[in-house]
Scaffold this active site. Structure first.
Site, PDB file in Angstrom:
ATOM      1  N   CYS A 151       0.670  -1.187  -0.135  1.00 21.86           N
ATOM      2  CA  CYS A 151      -0.054   0.000   0.134  1.00 21.86           C
ATOM      3  C   CYS A 151       0.871   1.264  -0.026  1.00 21.86           C
ATOM      4  O   CYS A 151       0.764   2.294  -0.959  1.00 21.86           O
ATOM      5  CB  CYS A 151      -0.995   0.071   1.154  1.00 21.86           C
ATOM      6  SG  CYS A 151      -0.284  -0.041   3.093  1.00 21.86           S
TER       7      CYS A 151
ATOM      8  N   HIS B  31      -2.657   0.656   6.893  1.00 17.32           N
ATOM      9  CA  HIS B  31      -3.017   0.607   5.533  1.00 17.32           C
ATOM     10  C   HIS B  31      -3.153   2.047   4.778  1.00 17.32           C
ATOM     11  O   HIS B  31      -3.712   2.774   5.884  1.00 17.32           O
ATOM     12  CB  HIS B  31      -4.189  -0.244   5.323  1.00 17.32           C
ATOM     13  CG  HIS B  31      -4.658  -0.267   3.708  1.00 17.32           C
ATOM     14  ND1 HIS B  31      -3.811  -0.946   2.812  1.00 17.32           N
ATOM     15  CD2 HIS B  31      -5.667   0.061   3.128  1.00 17.32           C
ATOM     16  CE1 HIS B  31      -4.276  -1.075   1.571  1.00 17.32           C
ATOM     17  NE2 HIS B  31      -5.454  -0.243   1.643  1.00 17.32           N
TER      18      HIS B  31
ATOM     19  N   GLU C 189      -5.894   1.469  -4.682  1.00 18.40           N
ATOM     20  CA  GLU C 189      -5.047   0.686  -3.402  1.00 18.40           C
ATOM     21  C   GLU C 189      -4.353  -0.543  -3.847  1.00 18.40           C
ATOM     22  O   GLU C 189      -4.803  -1.235  -4.668  1.00 18.40           O
ATOM     23  CB  GLU C 189      -5.868   0.403  -2.106  1.00 18.40           C
ATOM     24  CG  GLU C 189      -6.993  -0.518  -2.462  1.00 18.40           C
ATOM     25  CD  GLU C 189      -7.942  -0.985  -1.132  1.00 18.40           C
ATOM     26  OE1 GLU C 189      -7.303  -0.771  -0.065  1.00 18.40           O
ATOM     27  OE2 GLU C 189      -9.025  -1.422  -1.517  1.00 18.40           O
TER      28      GLU C 189
END
Length: 286
Positions: free
Chosen positions: A101, A160, A172
């Site tokens: 990420c 994240h 993402e």
């Protein structure tokens, strides 16, 4: 007759395209990113933020893999990942060239700015000293613009981060076994908030910390709640400093504490490179 009709239709389409202006032709022919549902989906972003979105979306359109620890090489860009001991789905990540990420976010803004301004994990990127604005989870999507970073986890452990596209969508690198994707923004659960990246000059005094595992505190006291631990030397903006609790650590004693606006937290000046009372930093108003 059907063949003649098809040929005439093709000829008309070609003549129409030739007569269109370049700008009209661009509107007439949708981009691959638009076809993939990834792109700048709302107005208001800076040109740099739009370039970051475009860079991330190009990787989505290319079908690049999520790979654990991917994108954290010496230079921004996809790298082979590692196997995450806690995730059996990551067993093939060492064979896959891709991003995790924060690796994707790092790459997107490096492409947008021609500088590696977001090198680090999700926490380091959310708490960057290059901050143009912060938004809490309670504020929802209303204040957000394309290019903002969406963070998930807690203040002490943000695990994240994703790139907002607008219209409730985000790009993402989500998890092992999947490719980069466009998703609906997940506002429930552990959504923590968003940060807008400042790609220009940084205002205010900037210093470098030293040491590893150095905790910032909710108040200028060793007994206050922990906010975030610097894993290593970190560039920070210092808003002000004040005399508070005396701290002895690493062979030094000091009662000066610095307020870090990007973390909304304090750190003892012992762990800020510079004199005991930092030059050029104002005293905090009581």
């Amino acid at each position: 007759m059907l063949r003649r009709t098809g040929a005439i239709g093709t000829l008309i389409a070609l003549l129409t395209a030739l007569l269109l202006t370049p700008s009209a032709l661009a509107a007439y022919r949708p981009s691959r990113q638009a076809d993939a549902g990834c792109g700048v989906l709302a107005p208001g972003a800076t040109p740099a933020a739009e370039r970051a979105v475009d860079a991330a979306c190009a990787q989505v359109a290319a079908g690049v893999w999520y790979t654990w620890a991917g994108g954290h090489g010496p230079q921004p860009g996809p790298t082979y990942g590692k196997a995450d001991p806690s995730d059996p789905a990551s067993e093939h990540d060492p064979e896959r060239l891709g991003f995790d990420c924060s690796g994707l976010v790092r790459y997107a803004y490096a492409q947008a700015t021609s500088a590696d301004i977001l090198n680090g994990d999700a926490s380091a990127q959310y708490y960057t000293h290059r901050t143009a604005g912060r938004f809490t989870a309670a504020e929802g999507l209303a204040p957000l613009r394309p290019g903002d970073l969406l963070a998930y986890g807690t203040s002490a452990d943000l695990h994240h981060i994703a790139l907002y596209l607008g219209a409730g969508r985000m790009a993402e690198a989500r998890q092992s076994g999947t490719k980069l994707m466009v998703s609906d923004v997940r506002l429930g659960g552990d959504y923590f908030g968003a940060v807008r990246v400042n790609t220009g000059a940084v205002e205010g005094p900037v210093f470098r910390t030293w040491g590893t595992g150095v905790w910032t505190k909710a108040q200028p006291s060793t007994r206050a709640a922990r906010v975030y631990a610097f894993p290593g030397p970190t560039t920070v903006r210092v808003g002000c400093q004040k005399h508070a609790e005396v701290v002895t650590a690493e062979g030094y004693t000091n009662d000066a504490w610095s307020y870090l606006p990007d973390y909304r937290a304090w750190v003892t000046n012992i762990y800020v490179q510079g004199p005991a009372w930092l030059d050029g930093v104002p005293a905090c108003a009581d």
